[in-house]
Design a protein around this motif. Structure first.
Motif, mmCIF file in Angstrom:
data_model
loop_
_atom_site.group_PDB
_atom_site.id
_atom_site.type_symbol
_atom_site.label_atom_id
_atom_site.label_comp_id
_atom_site.label_asym_id
_atom_site.label_seq_id
_atom_site.Cartn_x
_atom_site.Cartn_y
_atom_site.Cartn_z
ATOM 1 N N GLU A 2 0.828 -1.216 0.000
ATOM 2 C CA GLU A 2 0.000 0.000 0.000
ATOM 3 C C GLU A 2 0.858 1.260 0.000
ATOM 4 N N LEU A 3 1.976 1.211 0.696
ATOM 5 C CA LEU A 3 2.854 2.373 0.795
ATOM 6 C C LEU A 3 3.624 2.650 -0.493
ATOM 7 N N SER A 4 3.760 1.646 -1.347
ATOM 8 C CA SER A 4 4.590 1.788 -2.540
ATOM 9 C C SER A 4 3.996 2.784 -3.531
ATOM 10 N N THR A 5 4.853 3.651 -4.071
ATOM 11 C CA THR A 5 4.461 4.570 -5.137
ATOM 12 C C THR A 5 5.207 4.254 -6.429
ATOM 13 N N ALA A 6 5.936 3.130 -6.435
ATOM 14 C CA ALA A 6 6.697 2.724 -7.614
ATOM 15 C C ALA A 6 5.751 2.115 -8.652
ATOM 16 N N ASP A 7 6.266 1.899 -9.845
ATOM 17 C CA ASP A 7 5.453 1.278 -10.892
ATOM 18 C C ASP A 7 5.166 -0.187 -10.589
ATOM 19 N N GLY A 8 6.084 -0.820 -9.883
ATOM 20 C CA GLY A 8 5.882 -2.211 -9.483
ATOM 21 C C GLY A 8 6.538 -2.459 -8.138
ATOM 22 N N CYS A 9 6.033 -3.437 -7.401
ATOM 23 C CA CYS A 9 6.592 -3.708 -6.083
ATOM 24 C C CYS A 9 6.431 -5.183 -5.739
ATOM 25 N N VAL A 10 7.483 -5.738 -5.155
ATOM 26 C CA VAL A 10 7.461 -7.096 -4.616
ATOM 27 C C VAL A 10 7.905 -7.010 -3.165
ATOM 28 N N VAL A 11 7.172 -7.642 -2.274
ATOM 29 C CA VAL A 11 7.534 -7.652 -0.860
ATOM 30 C C VAL A 11 7.665 -9.103 -0.407
ATOM 31 N N ILE A 12 8.792 -9.413 0.239
ATOM 32 C CA ILE A 12 9.048 -10.761 0.746
ATOM 33 C C ILE A 12 9.291 -10.663 2.247
ATOM 34 N N ALA A 13 8.453 -11.339 3.022
ATOM 35 C CA ALA A 13 8.636 -11.399 4.469
ATOM 36 C C ALA A 13 9.064 -12.808 4.842
ATOM 37 N N ASP A 14 10.209 -12.927 5.474
ATOM 38 C CA ASP A 14 10.720 -14.213 5.946
ATOM 39 C C ASP A 14 10.640 -14.253 7.462
ATOM 40 N N ARG A 35 12.858 -11.927 11.868
ATOM 41 C CA ARG A 35 12.092 -11.542 10.678
ATOM 42 C C ARG A 35 12.982 -10.720 9.771
ATOM 43 N N THR A 36 12.913 -11.010 8.488
ATOM 44 C CA THR A 36 13.597 -10.203 7.483
ATOM 45 C C THR A 36 12.574 -9.778 6.444
ATOM 46 N N LEU A 37 12.581 -8.500 6.099
ATOM 47 C CA LEU A 37 11.667 -7.994 5.080
ATOM 48 C C LEU A 37 12.483 -7.470 3.911
ATOM 49 N N THR A 38 12.126 -7.905 2.717
ATOM 50 C CA THR A 38 12.778 -7.450 1.491
ATOM 51 C C THR A 38 11.760 -6.744 0.623
ATOM 52 N N VAL A 39 12.078 -5.510 0.230
ATOM 53 C CA VAL A 39 11.205 -4.741 -0.672
ATOM 54 C C VAL A 39 11.942 -4.528 -1.988
ATOM 55 N N ILE A 40 11.286 -4.910 -3.073
ATOM 56 C CA ILE A 40 11.835 -4.746 -4.423
ATOM 57 C C ILE A 40 10.940 -3.753 -5.164
ATOM 58 N N ALA A 41 11.470 -2.599 -5.473
ATOM 59 C CA ALA A 41 10.718 -1.577 -6.208
ATOM 60 C C ALA A 41 11.176 -1.566 -7.659
ATOM 61 N N THR A 42 10.237 -1.436 -8.587
ATOM 62 C CA THR A 42 10.582 -1.314 -10.001
ATOM 63 C C THR A 42 10.025 0.003 -10.547
ATOM 64 N N VAL A 57 16.479 -2.899 -4.510
ATOM 65 C CA VAL A 57 16.209 -3.930 -3.510
ATOM 66 C C VAL A 57 16.804 -3.509 -2.174
ATOM 67 N N VAL A 58 15.989 -3.547 -1.125
ATOM 68 C CA VAL A 58 16.464 -3.246 0.227
ATOM 69 C C VAL A 58 15.909 -4.311 1.169
ATOM 70 N N SER A 59 16.781 -4.903 1.982
ATOM 71 C CA SER A 59 16.378 -5.897 2.977
ATOM 72 C C SER A 59 16.791 -5.427 4.357
ATOM 73 N N ARG A 60 15.919 -5.647 5.343
ATOM 74 C CA ARG A 60 16.237 -5.312 6.723
ATOM 75 C C ARG A 60 15.627 -6.350 7.648
#
Length: 467
Positions: free
Chosen positions: A20-32, A55-62, A73-76
């Motif tokens: 919901e927060l993403s303003t990019a053209d595309g977004c992938v979110v991975i929660a481990d 927990r690790t969260l990876t957000v991929i914005a395109t 790509v940013v992971s935290r």
């Protein structure tokens, strides 16, 4: 947002909020969501145990541009609800500051949603060792009575991965992964033997049986025999075969082969697809649904590389035969490299199985050996030449001499120089396929089933002292 009993926001809600927060053209979110339990022991006594959560969260914005689509790509780790917006903005900034991604593809669509996507993550606890721990205590007692000392560890991890995308994918996979490594030593530390097992739940491993196996090997080691370097008929156990073939698969990217950089490149151009690699009817395959070796049925890519693309997240992973009846049948591709090479899309593998051997156990193969070496395992494997996939490494924790079907003693350790591709071409016998733990790669890859292989002329290139 609702929370779990430990106070953390539910992972599927973290994924939804990030999208919901993403303003990019595309977004992938991975929660481990990760949990682990472990036991460690030394000298026939437990030393430590523990349980961890993370927990690790990876957000991929395109971001689409005139020259193409860029990705960031940013992971935290330890992400809370308050961390979400800065994380999403950081991924978007990374995408906007990057040039067009070479592997850019439309984000995946159409994969049916996982019915348990909104369920709480699976977690492991020390209860996973409820039956194993008492059996380990019995193994300690038997070892103590037999003059052996047991060292080792048992580790169980459970990762629940949630993947959500701006194209509507909502996928979830739970991956249990357990390893047991047991080392038996003589009291003077002059003799050592190792055994390892891979397991999903520790219900199928028996430490007392492993201790009995190691006791036999320590008995073999009472007689020491020095042998020079050279080529020997050698029985590679399933763990060693797995270590070699995993490395072979890590080197089986189609693009590298087409560009002439690997052992699978054909001299003069093209690939070796369709070429006979083994005279034995061996089939090397991966299958997300293989019993006891189950892995993710869809692509989970936290970053892009030769054999993975963040744009492929959620792409179904089918069962794949990489070598079929001894013939090279597939090389790994992403959607991008499939387009470059003209080869089928073949996503990376989560398990590896070698079929096509006979029904003989390793013990039966030993009984059929006139003179040769029986290895325990390999370690410190490193690549020497990518063009031939020549690998070097060391033997460890027991190399035994077999004469007239009997183990007659332990010999010195060796350094070896071999290519797994060449080994397949020279293998004269394969035994029964069984689940195994690849010792060298157990920190990265554990889901394997392999037969023992008989190699008529395995190259022990030098004697290794003090290993």
């Amino acid at each position: 947002m609702s929370t779990l009993s430990n106070g953390r926001t539910k992972p599927h809600e973290i994924v939804e909020r990030a999208l919901e927060l993403s303003t990019a053209d595309g977004c992938v979110v991975i929660a481990d969501e990760e949990s682990s339990a472990n036991l460690r022991w030394a000298g026939n006594a437990l030393t430590t145990n523990g349980v961890t959560r993370g927990r690790t969260l990876t957000v991929i914005a395109t971001v689409d541009g005139k020259e193409g689509t860029a990705s960031g790509v940013v992971s935290r780790s330890a992400v809370t609800a308050a961390d979400l917006e800065p994380l999403v903005r950081a991924a978007e900034a990374a995408a906007r500051g990057a040039g067009p991604a070479e592997d850019a593809q439309p984000l995946v669509t159409g994969t049916p949603a996982s019915p348990d996507f909104t369920d709480a993550p699976a977690e492991t606890t020390s209860a996973v060792f409820a039956d194993f721990a008492p059996a380990l205590g019995e193994a300690f007692a038997r070892a103590r009575a037999g003059g052996r000392e047991l060292y080792g560890f048992a580790n169980h991890e459970l990762v629940s991965t949630y993947v959500g995308t701006s194209t509507g994918l909502r996928l979830r996979h739970d991956q249990p992964n357990g390893t047991l490594e047991l080392n038996a030593k003589s009291p003077d530390r002059q003799r050592s033997a190792w055994a390892g097992r891979s397991t999903r739940d520790f219900k199928d491993v028996d430490p007392t049986a492993l201790d009995a196996e190691l006791a036999v090997r320590l008995g073999w080691a009472e007689r020491k025999i020095d042998l020079p370097a050279g080529r020997y008929e050698t029985l590679l156990p399933p763990t060693a075969v797995a270590d070699l073939l995993i490395y072979q698969m890590w080197s089986a990217a189609a693009r590298d082969a087409v560009e002439g950089r690997t052992v699978f490149s054909k001299p003069g151009g093209g690939t070796r697809l369709g070429e006979k690699l083994s005279e034995l009817p061996l089939t090397l395959r991966s299958d997300p649904n293989a019993p006891g070796l189950e892995s993710a049925p869809f692509v989970i890519a936290h970053s892009s590389g030769d054999d993975a693309s963040v744009f492929d997240n959620g792409l179904p992973v089918p069962a794949t035969e990489w070598i079929r009846d001894g013939e090279l049948a597939r090389l790994s591709t992403t959607r991008h490299t499939a387009g470059l090479t003209g080869l089928p899309v073949s996503p990376g593998f989560g398990n590896l199985i070698l079929d096509g051997g006979g029904e003989k156990s390793l013990e039966e193969m030993v009984a059929g050996t006139e003179r040769g070496l029986l290895l325990t395992c390999l370690w410190y494997i490193r690549e020497v030449d990518p063009a031939t996939l020549l690998l070097t490494g060391l033997t460890r924790d027991g190399v035994y001499l077999v004469e007239n079907g009997q183990v007659v003693g332990e010999v010195n350790n060796f350094r070896f120089n071999e290519s797994p591709v060449d080994l397949l071409s020279r293998a004269s016998e394969a035994g029964r396929t069984e689940k195994t733990l690849p010792r060298e790669w157990s920190d990265w890859f554990t889901r394997a089933a392999m037969p023992a292989l008989r190699i008529p002329d395995f190259n022990m290139s030098s004697v290794s002292k003090g290993v």
